[in-house]
Enzyme design. Structure first.
Site, PDB file in Angstrom:
ATOM      1  N   TYR A 152      30.948-110.941 -83.460  1.00 52.81           N
ATOM      2  CA  TYR A 152      31.236-111.018 -82.303  1.00 52.81           C
ATOM      3  C   TYR A 152      31.144-109.671 -81.448  1.00 52.81           C
ATOM      4  O   TYR A 152      31.246-108.528 -81.872  1.00 52.81           O
ATOM      5  CB  TYR A 152      33.106-111.254 -82.173  1.00 52.81           C
ATOM      6  N   ASP A 252      26.993-102.498 -83.212  1.00 57.32           N
ATOM      7  CA  ASP A 252      28.202-102.585 -82.605  1.00 57.32           C
ATOM      8  C   ASP A 252      29.338-102.161 -83.048  1.00 57.32           C
ATOM      9  O   ASP A 252      29.786-102.621 -84.336  1.00 57.32           O
ATOM     10  CB  ASP A 252      28.357-104.118 -82.445  1.00 57.32           C
ATOM     11  N   LYS A 280      37.106 -99.599 -77.360  1.00 58.09           N
ATOM     12  CA  LYS A 280      38.657 -99.741 -78.128  1.00 58.09           C
ATOM     13  C   LYS A 280      39.025 -98.287 -78.228  1.00 58.09           C
ATOM     14  O   LYS A 280      39.528 -97.622 -77.265  1.00 58.09           O
ATOM     15  CB  LYS A 280      38.598-100.324 -79.418  1.00 58.09           C
TER      16      LYS A 280
HETATM   17  C1  LIG Z   1      32.891-105.807 -82.602  1.00 58.47           C
HETATM   18  C2  LIG Z   1      33.224-106.052 -81.049  1.00 58.47           C
HETATM   19  N1  LIG Z   1      32.445-106.037 -80.154  1.00 58.47           N
HETATM   20  C3  LIG Z   1      32.800-106.141 -78.859  1.00 58.47           C
HETATM   21  C4  LIG Z   1      33.929-106.464 -78.454  1.00 58.47           C
HETATM   22  C5  LIG Z   1      34.276-106.667 -76.938  1.00 58.47           C
HETATM   23  O1  LIG Z   1      35.035-105.692 -76.548  1.00 58.47           O
HETATM   24  P1  LIG Z   1      35.949-105.780 -75.261  1.00 58.47           P
HETATM   25  O2  LIG Z   1      37.152-106.997 -75.784  1.00 58.47           O
HETATM   26  O3  LIG Z   1      36.635-104.626 -74.864  1.00 58.47           O
HETATM   27  O4  LIG Z   1      35.109-106.543 -74.326  1.00 58.47           O
HETATM   28  C6  LIG Z   1      35.093-106.555 -79.680  1.00 58.47           C
HETATM   29  C7  LIG Z   1      36.328-106.994 -79.106  1.00 58.47           C
HETATM   30  O5  LIG Z   1      37.125-107.208 -80.037  1.00 58.47           O
HETATM   31  C8  LIG Z   1      34.793-106.347 -80.857  1.00 58.47           C
HETATM   32  O6  LIG Z   1      35.684-106.378 -81.649  1.00 58.47           O
END
Ligand SMILES: Cc1ncc(COP(=O)(O)O)c(C=O)c1O
Length: 447
Positions: A152, A252, A280
């Site tokens: 994700y 990521d 985060k």
């Molecule tokens: C690995 C990862 N990438 C991207 C995101 C997206 O972040 P945001 O919810 O701040 O848009 C998340 C959110 O949980 C995530 O866990």
């Protein structure tokens, strides 16, 4: 099996009422789809340290922590003080101009995260991966990207693919077919995204070589969904392959950044990508994201010396670099830098995992708690080694949700079906209460 939903409803009648009212005004009654679960989500009104308090005055030990950011717990004094000081000294929330904290934070991130030589700020993780991918496209002048099945990267088009694919549509495990993860995705997105099998270097190599000179970026969650640990040879192989094919490797680290340690997964595994997306924790509990990387790659967005308006990459955002957010993020990192802090946070996670695994064994139930550092997942499956998305899909989701609702009924909050996160604020007393809740929840699943 005892149905924990009846108890859940009994404890949380005001949440049910508020949710029904909200549903008339807000689709699904929630402002992010992740917040939805059956029968309805709990509405919280207050938090402090490791605790959340709901609108019916129930107290919970929080193992969701807003899906990870609150690594120091709720309302850590260093963070709340930093926010207050920034508001007092700055006299406002945001200036809409450069501010000193931007370069201070860029330097701080660069001092810890090996690939982060230049940095830009966003307001969410979604924006961070979106702009990292666009940067890779601008830098390589290629269009396609590769992502891994089950990973994700936020709710934007390029990556809303093959996150939770139904296996009957997903093709063979060695060559996953791109599957749209959202209604409303244009079909050209699917054509421009290649999907790879995580922790499977030979087949990842085959697919990357097939598309090699078309791929701008390969984006990966180094620890997938926060708990699927990579084989070190897999990560190293991915690094070598992307380098050989001129593909920008993006880690990521929105989950792993400042959680797996100050230098994130890249430091932990000793594999350095070209770019990183953070979020985060870096915002200290306020909305934030960061994309960063090698100076020559990040240079594509500098408008300085640009002849035409758009011969450089366009990244913008009204609130990017907001000083209130940066103050909270810097205060959080300053606490994380203190000796022993990660030891405590990781110790809490180890204790909870150990308790779950012991109780599952005692009750002869096929389940396990698995993960690295202070993030872990609980899966009701007899499979010993969980290596990728397809392994997780085989787990019994219904049992997990019943387990989670019963944890909630016993004062332990986790967003049903999602990973657990621990914080500096969790105490020995919290652990004792959590152990009791785990026993009760396991008994429910066994029944
Ligand atoms: C690995 C990862 N990438 C991207 C995101 C997206 O972040 P945001 O919810 O701040 O848009 C998340 C959110 O949980 C995530 O866990």
């Amino acid at each position: 099996m005892k149905d924990p939903r009846a108890d859940y409803r009994k404890h949380t009648p005001t949440s049910e009422k508020l949710w029904q009212q909200a549903s008339k005004l807000i689709p699904g009654g929630i402002t992010a789809n992740v917040k939805h679960y059956n029968p309805y989500p709990i509405f919280m009104k207050k938090a402090k340290g490791s605790k959340l308090y709901d609108v019916d005055d129930n107290e919970y030990i929080d193992y969701c922590l807003c899906y990870g950011p609150l690594i120091l717990g709720h309302g850590h004094p260093a963070v709340t003080e930093a926010i207050k000081n920034q508001l007092d000294q700055g006299g406002t929330t945001v200036f809409g101009t450069p501010n000193e904290l931007e370069a201070k934070m860029a330097k701080k991130i660069g001092s810890h995260v090996p690939c982060a030589k230049m940095v830009r700020f966003t307001n969410s993780g979604l924006e961070a991966t979106l702009h990292a991918i666009r940067t890779a496209r601008a830098y390589t002048k290629r269009e396609k990207i590769a992502k891994f099945e089950g990973h994700y990267h936020g709710a934007h088009d390029s990556v809303a693919i093959s996150v939770t694919s139904p296996l009957d549509q997903a093709g063979p495990s060695y060559a996953p077919i791109p599957v749209s993860n959202s209604a409303g995705l244009p079909s050209h997105i699917l054509e421009n995204t290649v999907v790879l099998p995580f922790n499977d270097l030979p087949n990842t190599e085959k697919i990357i070589r097939k598309h090699g000179n078309e791929l701008a970026a390969t984006i990966v969650e180094p620890v997938a969904r926060g708990f699927l640990t990579p084989d070190i040879d897999f990560l190293k192989g991915l690094r070598a392959l992307t380098e050989e094919n001129g593909i920008v490797l993006i880690f990521d680290e929105i989950m792993t950044g400042f959680r797996l340690g100050l230098g994130g997964a890249q430091e932990y595994f000793g594999v350095i990508p070209d770019m990183v997306a953070l979020g985060k924790i870096v915002g200290g509990g306020l909305p934030a994201g960061v994309f960063a990387g090698k100076a020559e790659i990040m240079a594509v967005m500098s408008p300085v010396g640009s002849k035409y308006p758009y011969d450089h990459l366009f990244h913008s955002g009204t609130f990017s670099g907001c000083p209130t957010v940066l103050a909270a993020g810097l205060a959080t990192i300053n606490v994380l830098e203190k000796p022993g802090v990660y030891n405590h946070i990781n110790w809490v996670a180890e204790e909870v995992k150990k308790c779950m695994n012991n109780v599952f064994e005692d009750y002869k139930i096929a389940a396990q708690a698995t993960g690295l550092g202070s993030m872990f997942q609980c899966l009701f499956t007899s499979q010993k080694q969980i290596r990728n998305y397809r392994d997780t899909v085989k787990a019994d989701a219904q049992k997990r949700v019943s387990f989670d609702l019963e944890l909630i009924n016993n004062g332990v909050y986790v967003r049903p079906h999602k990973p657990f996160y621990t914080s500096l604020a969790h105490t020995k007393d919290d652990l004792d209460k959590t152990f009791e809740a785990i026993k009760e929840a396991t008994k429910t699943v066994v029944k």
